[in-house]
Every structure is written in C-alpha cells, then in structure tokens.
Design a protein around this motif. Sequence first.
Motif, PDB file in Angstrom:
ATOM      1  N   ALA A  10       0.842  -1.206   0.000  1.00 11.74           N
ATOM      2  CA  ALA A  10       0.000   0.000   0.000  1.00 11.74           C
ATOM      3  C   ALA A  10       0.869   1.246   0.000  1.00 11.74           C
ATOM      4  O   ALA A  10       0.583   2.216  -0.716  1.00 11.74           O
ATOM      5  N   ARG A  11       1.956   1.232   0.799  1.00 14.10           N
ATOM      6  CA  ARG A  11       2.855   2.390   0.841  1.00 14.10           C
ATOM      7  C   ARG A  11       3.499   2.606  -0.527  1.00 14.10           C
ATOM      8  O   ARG A  11       3.582   3.726  -1.021  1.00 14.10           O
ATOM      9  N   TYR A  12       3.940   1.525  -1.154  1.00 14.58           N
ATOM     10  CA  TYR A  12       4.573   1.639  -2.464  1.00 14.58           C
ATOM     11  C   TYR A  12       3.608   2.231  -3.493  1.00 14.58           C
ATOM     12  O   TYR A  12       3.986   3.061  -4.312  1.00 14.58           O
ATOM     13  N   GLN A  13       2.364   1.810  -3.445  1.00 14.48           N
ATOM     14  CA  GLN A  13       1.384   2.297  -4.417  1.00 14.48           C
ATOM     15  C   GLN A  13       1.074   3.781  -4.217  1.00 14.48           C
ATOM     16  O   GLN A  13       0.652   4.457  -5.143  1.00 14.48           O
ATOM     17  N   GLN A  14       1.287   4.278  -2.997  1.00 10.97           N
ATOM     18  CA  GLN A  14       1.005   5.683  -2.725  1.00 10.97           C
ATOM     19  C   GLN A  14       2.193   6.591  -3.056  1.00 10.97           C
ATOM     20  O   GLN A  14       2.031   7.807  -3.141  1.00 10.97           O
ATOM     21  N   GLU A  15       3.372   6.004  -3.243  1.00 12.52           N
ATOM     22  CA  GLU A  15       4.550   6.819  -3.551  1.00 12.52           C
ATOM     23  C   GLU A  15       4.446   7.395  -4.959  1.00 12.52           C
ATOM     24  O   GLU A  15       3.952   6.752  -5.874  1.00 12.52           O
ATOM     25  N   THR A  16       4.974   8.585  -5.092  1.00 10.72           N
ATOM     26  CA  THR A  16       5.040   9.204  -6.415  1.00 10.72           C
ATOM     27  C   THR A  16       6.317   8.727  -7.110  1.00 10.72           C
ATOM     28  O   THR A  16       7.261   8.269  -6.446  1.00 10.72           O
ATOM     29  N   PRO A  17       6.373   8.843  -8.425  1.00 13.75           N
ATOM     30  CA  PRO A  17       7.614   8.484  -9.134  1.00 13.75           C
ATOM     31  C   PRO A  17       8.817   9.293  -8.624  1.00 13.75           C
ATOM     32  O   PRO A  17       9.926   8.766  -8.545  1.00 13.75           O
ATOM     33  N   GLN A  19       9.273  10.336  -5.540  1.00  8.14           N
ATOM     34  CA  GLN A  19       9.689   9.758  -4.264  1.00  8.14           C
ATOM     35  C   GLN A  19      10.493   8.483  -4.494  1.00  8.14           C
ATOM     36  O   GLN A  19      11.499   8.252  -3.825  1.00  8.14           O
ATOM     37  N   ARG A  20      10.046   7.666  -5.431  1.00 13.35           N
ATOM     38  CA  ARG A  20      10.775   6.423  -5.733  1.00 13.35           C
ATOM     39  C   ARG A  20      12.172   6.736  -6.269  1.00 13.35           C
ATOM     40  O   ARG A  20      13.152   6.101  -5.914  1.00 13.35           O
ATOM     41  N   GLN A  21      12.248   7.731  -7.153  1.00 19.51           N
ATOM     42  CA  GLN A  21      13.536   8.116  -7.734  1.00 19.51           C
ATOM     43  C   GLN A  21      14.471   8.647  -6.651  1.00 19.51           C
ATOM     44  O   GLN A  21      15.653   8.311  -6.636  1.00 19.51           O
ATOM     45  N   ALA A  22      13.944   9.468  -5.746  1.00 19.18           N
ATOM     46  CA  ALA A  22      14.768  10.009  -4.662  1.00 19.18           C
ATOM     47  C   ALA A  22      15.255   8.893  -3.743  1.00 19.18           C
ATOM     48  O   ALA A  22      16.409   8.900  -3.301  1.00 19.18           O
ATOM     49  N   GLU A  23      14.394   7.927  -3.469  1.00 18.95           N
ATOM     50  CA  GLU A  23      14.790   6.808  -2.618  1.00 18.95           C
ATOM     51  C   GLU A  23      15.869   5.966  -3.291  1.00 18.95           C
ATOM     52  O   GLU A  23      16.844   5.564  -2.647  1.00 18.95           O
ATOM     53  N   LYS A  24      15.726   5.724  -4.590  1.00 16.77           N
ATOM     54  CA  LYS A  24      16.740   4.962  -5.320  1.00 16.77           C
ATOM     55  C   LYS A  24      18.072   5.705  -5.351  1.00 16.77           C
ATOM     56  O   LYS A  24      19.134   5.090  -5.229  1.00 16.77           O
ATOM     57  N   ALA A  25      18.024   7.021  -5.513  1.00 11.70           N
ATOM     58  CA  ALA A  25      19.256   7.818  -5.514  1.00 11.70           C
ATOM     59  C   ALA A  25      19.929   7.740  -4.143  1.00 11.70           C
ATOM     60  O   ALA A  25      21.146   7.582  -4.058  1.00 11.70           O
TER      61      ALA A  25
END
Length: 53
Positions: A10-17, A19-25
């Motif tokens: 559920a948390r993953y589905q609520q993340e924006t692209p 946010q995902r990019q920042a987390e990967k960086a």
Amino acid sequence: MHNDFLEQQARYQQETPEQRQAEKAWEAIAIAHLLNLIKALITYPPTKPLNQQ
C-alpha cells in the motif's frame, strides 16, 4: 507477516515516481559509501606504517 507485506504494498502504491527516484538515488549513494568503507577495511592496515615516511 502477510499484513506487513500488504502495508508495504500500500505504501509503495502511494509513492510518487519522484519519491521512488529520490529513494533509489539515496540507496545508490549509501551503497557507494558502504563499498568505499569495505574497500578501506580490506586494505587496512596500509602497507607502509603511518609513523614512517
């Protein structure tokens, strides 16, 4: 355990692209720092003692 998975999904589905990019960086930077630390530990102690020049 199944509830934990559902919460993470559920948390993953609520993340924006963004946010995902920042987390990967952030993860890439953290991995690079850890690799540098591991390399430093592997090569320690230096081949030449620090008190000799």
